[in-house]
Design a protein around this motif. Structure first.
Motif, PDB file in Angstrom:
ATOM      1  N   UNK A 288       0.810  -1.219   0.000  1.00  0.00           N
ATOM      2  CA  UNK A 288       0.000   0.000   0.000  1.00  0.00           C
ATOM      3  C   UNK A 288       0.838   1.262   0.000  1.00  0.00           C
ATOM      4  N   UNK A 289       2.135   1.160   0.212  1.00  0.00           N
ATOM      5  CA  UNK A 289       2.982   2.354   0.239  1.00  0.00           C
ATOM      6  C   UNK A 289       3.315   2.874  -1.153  1.00  0.00           C
ATOM      7  N   UNK A 290       3.044   2.082  -2.185  1.00  0.00           N
ATOM      8  CA  UNK A 290       3.381   2.488  -3.540  1.00  0.00           C
ATOM      9  C   UNK A 290       4.689   1.928  -4.051  1.00  0.00           C
ATOM     10  N   UNK A 291       5.359   1.062  -3.262  1.00  0.00           N
ATOM     11  CA  UNK A 291       6.581   0.436  -3.767  1.00  0.00           C
ATOM     12  C   UNK A 291       6.242  -0.369  -5.018  1.00  0.00           C
ATOM     13  N   UNK A 292       7.254  -0.608  -5.815  1.00  0.00           N
ATOM     14  CA  UNK A 292       7.045  -1.299  -7.089  1.00  0.00           C
ATOM     15  C   UNK A 292       7.169  -2.813  -6.974  1.00  0.00           C
ATOM     16  N   UNK A 293       7.794  -3.267  -5.895  1.00  0.00           N
ATOM     17  CA  UNK A 293       7.974  -4.694  -5.735  1.00  0.00           C
ATOM     18  C   UNK A 293       8.261  -5.064  -4.300  1.00  0.00           C
ATOM     19  N   UNK A 294       8.142  -6.368  -4.020  1.00  0.00           N
ATOM     20  CA  UNK A 294       8.452  -6.944  -2.714  1.00  0.00           C
ATOM     21  C   UNK A 294       9.638  -7.882  -2.892  1.00  0.00           C
ATOM     22  N   UNK A 295      10.540  -7.875  -1.919  1.00  0.00           N
ATOM     23  CA  UNK A 295      11.759  -8.695  -1.932  1.00  0.00           C
ATOM     24  C   UNK A 295      11.738  -9.561  -0.677  1.00  0.00           C
ATOM     25  N   UNK A 296      10.966 -10.651  -0.633  1.00  0.00           N
ATOM     26  CA  UNK A 296      10.972 -11.515   0.556  1.00  0.00           C
ATOM     27  C   UNK A 296      12.323 -12.226   0.665  1.00  0.00           C
ATOM     28  N   UNK A 297      12.905 -12.186   1.846  1.00  0.00           N
ATOM     29  CA  UNK A 297      14.221 -12.793   2.028  1.00  0.00           C
ATOM     30  C   UNK A 297      14.091 -14.267   2.418  1.00  0.00           C
ATOM     31  N   UNK A 298      14.817 -15.078   1.738  1.00  0.00           N
ATOM     32  CA  UNK A 298      15.043 -16.514   1.958  1.00  0.00           C
ATOM     33  C   UNK A 298      13.964 -17.235   2.771  1.00  0.00           C
ATOM     34  N   UNK A 299      12.838 -17.563   2.156  1.00  0.00           N
ATOM     35  CA  UNK A 299      11.846 -18.400   2.831  1.00  0.00           C
ATOM     36  C   UNK A 299      12.370 -19.833   2.932  1.00  0.00           C
ATOM     37  N   UNK A 300      13.039 -20.134   4.032  1.00  0.00           N
ATOM     38  CA  UNK A 300      13.721 -21.419   4.177  1.00  0.00           C
ATOM     39  C   UNK A 300      13.392 -22.056   5.521  1.00  0.00           C
ATOM     40  N   UNK A 301      13.704 -23.340   5.608  1.00  0.00           N
ATOM     41  CA  UNK A 301      13.752 -24.030   6.888  1.00  0.00           C
ATOM     42  C   UNK A 301      15.190 -23.926   7.376  1.00  0.00           C
ATOM     43  N   UNK A 302      15.440 -22.882   8.141  1.00  0.00           N
ATOM     44  CA  UNK A 302      16.798 -22.492   8.512  1.00  0.00           C
ATOM     45  C   UNK A 302      17.495 -23.616   9.270  1.00  0.00           C
ATOM     46  N   UNK A 303      18.732 -23.932   8.826  1.00  0.00           N
ATOM     47  CA  UNK A 303      19.458 -25.047   9.436  1.00  0.00           C
ATOM     48  C   UNK A 303      20.744 -24.603  10.108  1.00  0.00           C
ATOM     49  N   UNK A 304      20.796 -23.351  10.550  1.00  0.00           N
ATOM     50  CA  UNK A 304      22.002 -22.871  11.204  1.00  0.00           C
ATOM     51  C   UNK A 304      22.207 -23.441  12.588  1.00  0.00           C
ATOM     52  N   UNK A 305      21.127 -23.743  13.297  1.00  0.00           N
ATOM     53  CA  UNK A 305      21.252 -24.308  14.644  1.00  0.00           C
ATOM     54  C   UNK A 305      20.522 -25.642  14.777  1.00  0.00           C
ATOM     55  N   UNK A 306      19.517 -25.863  13.959  1.00  0.00           N
ATOM     56  CA  UNK A 306      18.782 -27.123  13.939  1.00  0.00           C
ATOM     57  C   UNK A 306      18.646 -27.581  12.489  1.00  0.00           C
ATOM     58  N   UNK A 307      18.310 -28.837  12.299  1.00  0.00           N
ATOM     59  CA  UNK A 307      18.130 -29.356  10.947  1.00  0.00           C
ATOM     60  C   UNK A 307      16.751 -29.974  10.780  1.00  0.00           C
ATOM     61  N   UNK A 308      16.308 -29.989   9.533  1.00  0.00           N
ATOM     62  CA  UNK A 308      15.083 -30.667   9.094  1.00  0.00           C
ATOM     63  C   UNK A 308      13.822 -30.141   9.762  1.00  0.00           C
ATOM     64  N   UNK A 309      13.754 -28.813   9.971  1.00  0.00           N
ATOM     65  CA  UNK A 309      12.489 -28.182  10.323  1.00  0.00           C
ATOM     66  C   UNK A 309      11.633 -28.162   9.039  1.00  0.00           C
ATOM     67  N   UNK A 310      10.311 -28.272   9.035  1.00  0.00           N
ATOM     68  CA  UNK A 310       9.362 -27.850  10.021  1.00  0.00           C
ATOM     69  C   UNK A 310       8.533 -29.043  10.499  1.00  0.00           C
TER      70      UNK A 310
END
Length: 735
Positions: free
Chosen positions: A225-247
């Motif tokens: 709604x702000x008038x930006x031209x696009x969205x840049x969603x960052x890394x939709x991941x099952x993060x494995x930096x501290x745990x593995x095989x989420x979700x």
């Protein structure tokens, strides 16, 4: 206020807390550990036992060209997105906005990735107040002729001071919405565990299957709604930096059950068909989430585009985090990727690469371009100094991607303002020639997502070949662990070695991603290379069979050709036994050539690509490329050092050839330098055609516009002598 560099806006205190997120994701922290449960047979074949009975073999969902929860409306991509030249921007105070915008415009930036406070836990009131500032910034950028795409982490939320103070995990919905591993542990941690979370801060990774999904999508609508031209969603991941095989949260378990009819696996066990199904399900599950993000933004602004930051490339990191970039290729609507293509050293860039490492970088950019399909493919161009940054960006552009220029290891600065200005000016002047042509390659290299996931899972992600840091270089991608090298991975090593053989032979090629494969994807190819292809679905096999029956040539390598299904289960018979002319019960020959329909299948039991990747032995290259030379000799050839990358595309009557010089790189790391390379480009004219003009454009030249150059025509071949500094684009106009 943080120090400014070359007129580029500095990071705010709020943003620096998580700028390093990309470094850990790029390095694939814990990717090796996430795969440690894998087992290999002594000969490197997949470990999977037969599993053709029981409820655990429910069929995988079929990929479609749209959202499984409803089709997305097709939308043409606007020119600003197709020709984008992207850089990071932010603001400390509203009064600073205009100065930051002016600095970026002066560097020939056309799209600002606006990265502000959205990594942090914000109340609704704080979010609304910040969106008012974003609206102001966007208006100023539009007045300057620039577009704005808003960066917004999709599954991580940071609570500043949250270790001892209030936090989203402890005091809001985070404790319920958090990702969990297979043992039920929550995916939450505190500062000093990773570099982008400051000491005392909390990082919680949320489940996209929980009510976080609606929470985030409502915030996306607020951004739109702000008038930006696009969205840049960052890394939709099952993060494995501290745990593995989420979700494996209760939300994830319910979604897995609804989609597959199965209960979640209890442990990471590659012999368990339910676990392997879980690995595959996570790709679809995150695809769903990405499509919902794009749809939410468009529900407010139908012209909004979405570029999902995607850290997983052609190597094995996608397996552990669930984000396979190829799954988005066939999705409808204006949703594509920003590919985070990593480099070797945090504080060295590609300055101490080997030539083989360089072919790995080429492989990543070629994969990025292919996995985005017909959509724009934006990509990170990381660099440390001006010269290595410009060479990386040259390859990015030559592969057909749009440059997002950043200085490693963060993203809030340029490697060199003058370099960025010069390179972006080159893109601006030549944008139609760079991004409008159609592919001309008649050779494809098949990237099998299932084989990546299920063939010999084990340690390492294989991002590059040299995992050992050169003397005096710290913070190296591979951590001095040889298991991280792609030369240690049977499937990826064969794939990367095949790419290297084609690059060194100056053969134009394109990567062919497997998710959503169709006959149309293969229609322009004469030869398709299938490196160590083991895991394949019936639908894929049918497309490949039809390609050969219709006159195509395939080259299949490896000890178990099409022996596994798409979930890693061993087949009773090779999926392509008819094409191969082989049955699984028979002894495998060292090589075989079999006619099928109007086409031919060449089979090699060994892994010549892996051998070539490790040894650069011509005999292995010849085994891979014999079919290419016979069935698809390229119209464009190059006489010159094999470390000059060549790609070719077609724009009407123009043949557009890209040449990138990486001759400075050798078999061992050495100091970076650029040595101009002499070569001769030859082009076999179509029957009856004559040459109208030959031009060369280069960002290395004083004038980036195409310049006429001398050439000769002998018979039906035009020859162009050239000197390539770093990057040249040659156009042969024939009529």
């Amino acid at each position: 206020m943080p120090e400014q560099h070359d007129g580029t806006p500095p990071a705010t205190a709020a943003t620096t807390a998580r700028l390093g997120r990309r470094r850990l994701l790029r390095a694939g922290l814990a990717a090796g550990g996430a795969l440690a449960a894998g087992r290999l047979l002594p000969d490197g074949r997949a470990w999977a036992a037969p599993d053709t009975t029981g409820p655990s073999t429910a069929p995988a969902p079929t990929l479609t060209a749209g959202n499984p929860r409803g089709p997305l409306t097709a939308q043409a991509w606007p020119d600003w997105a197709r020709y984008a030249r992207i850089a990071d921007g932010t603001f400390n105070e509203p009064a600073d906005m205009q100065g930051y915008i002016d600095a970026l415009k002066a560097q020939n930036v056309s799209v600002i990735e606006l990265d502000t406070l959205l990594s942090n836990w914000l109340t609704d009131a704080e979010f609304a107040a910040h969106m008012a500032d974003v609206k102001t910034f966007t208006g100023l950028a539009h007045a300057a002729g620039l577009k704005v795409v808003m960066y917004y982490p999709s599954l991580e939320l940071i609570s500043p001071g949250g270790e001892k103070g209030r936090s989203f995990y402890k005091n809001d919905h985070g404790g319920s919405w958090v990702q969990r591993d297979l043992s039920g542990k929550p995916n939450v941690f505190y500062g000093s565990v990773v570099v982008w979370v400051d000491p005392g801060d909390e990082s919680v990774w949320l489940s996209p299957n929980s009510p976080w999904r609606d929470y985030y999508l409502n915030r996306i609508k607020g951004v739109a709604a702000t008038g930006v031209d696009g969205i840049w969603p960052d890394v939709p991941i099952y993060f494995d930096g501290v745990l593995t095989w989420c979700d494996a949260s209760s939300w994830g378990a319910a979604a897995f059950k609804a989609d597959t009819g199965l209960a979640l696996p209890t442990a990471a066990d590659w012999t368990d068909p339910v676990f392997r199904r879980y690995v595959e399900w996570r790709h679809h599950n995150l695809l769903d989430f990405q499509l919902d993000i794009a749809a939410a933004g468009r529900s407010v602004n139908p012209d909004l585009v979405t570029f999902v930051e995607t850290v997983s490339m052609d190597y094995r990191y996608a397996t552990s985090i669930g984000l396979d970039g190829g799954y988005l290729r066939t999705a409808g609507g204006a949703v594509s990727q920003v590919w985070e293509v990593d480099i070797l050293g945090n504080y060295d860039g590609m300055r101490h690469a080997t030539a083989t490492d360089w072919t790995c970088l080429i492989s990543m950019y070629k994969y990025a371009r292919a996995a985005s399909g017909a959509k724009p493919a934006w990509a990170f161009g990381y660099g440390w100094q001006a010269d290595d940054a410009s060479l990386v960006m040259s390859q990015l552009i030559a592969a057909g991607c749009n440059p997002y220029e950043v200085k490693t290891p963060f993203k809030n600065d340029t490697a060199d303002a003058a370099m960025r200005t010069r390179m972006f000016r080159f893109v601006q002047v030549n944008q139609q020639k760079l991004y409008d042509p159609l592919p001309a390659a008649r050779v494809g290299v098949y990237h099998s997502a299932a084989s990546r996931d299920y063939v010999a899972p084990g340690e390492g992600n294989g991002m590059y070949a040299n995992a050992t840091a050169p003397a005096g270089i710290n913070d190296w991608w591979g951590g001095d662990d040889p298991q991280m090298s792609c030369t240690a991975l049977p499937w990826l090593g064969e794939f990367r070695g095949t790419v290297k053989a084609l690059v060194y032979a100056h053969v134009p090629f394109d990567t062919v991603p497997s998710p959503g494969l169709s006959a149309a994807d293969l229609s322009r190819f004469a030869v398709l290379l299938l490196p160590n292809l083991q895991a394949v679905s019936d639908a894929e096999a049918a497309v490949l069979r039809g390609f050969v029956a219709g006159g195509g040539t395939v080259v299949i390598t490896g000890p178990a050709p099409t022996a596994l299904d798409e979930l890693g289960g061993r087949r009773a018979e090779f999926a392509l036994s008819d094409v191969l002319g082989l049955r699984s019960a028979d002894p495998l020959p060292a090589s075989r050539r079999n006619s099928y329909g109007s086409g031919t299948c060449w089979y090699v039991q060994a892994l010549p690509g892996l051998s070539y990747l490790s040894n650069t032995d011509q005999a292995s290259a010849d085994r891979l490329l014999a079919a290419v030379r016979q069935s698809a000799p390229p119209a464009v050839t190059l006489a010159g050092d094999h470390r000059i990358f060549l790609d070719a595309r077609q724009l009407g009557g123009d043949t557009v050839v890209h040449l990138v010089n990486f001759t400075n790189f050798g078999d061992t790391p050495a100091e970076f330098g650029t040595t101009p390379a002499d070569c001769t480009l030859s082009y076999a004219l179509p029957a009856g055609a004559t040459v109208g003009a030959v031009t060369v454009a280069s960002p290395d030249a004083t004038d980036p516009a195409p310049q006429a150059v001398p050439y000769t025509v002998t018979g039906g071949t035009v020859s162009v002598p050239l000197t390539v500094v770093q990057y040249s684009v040659v156009t042969v106009t024939a009529g």
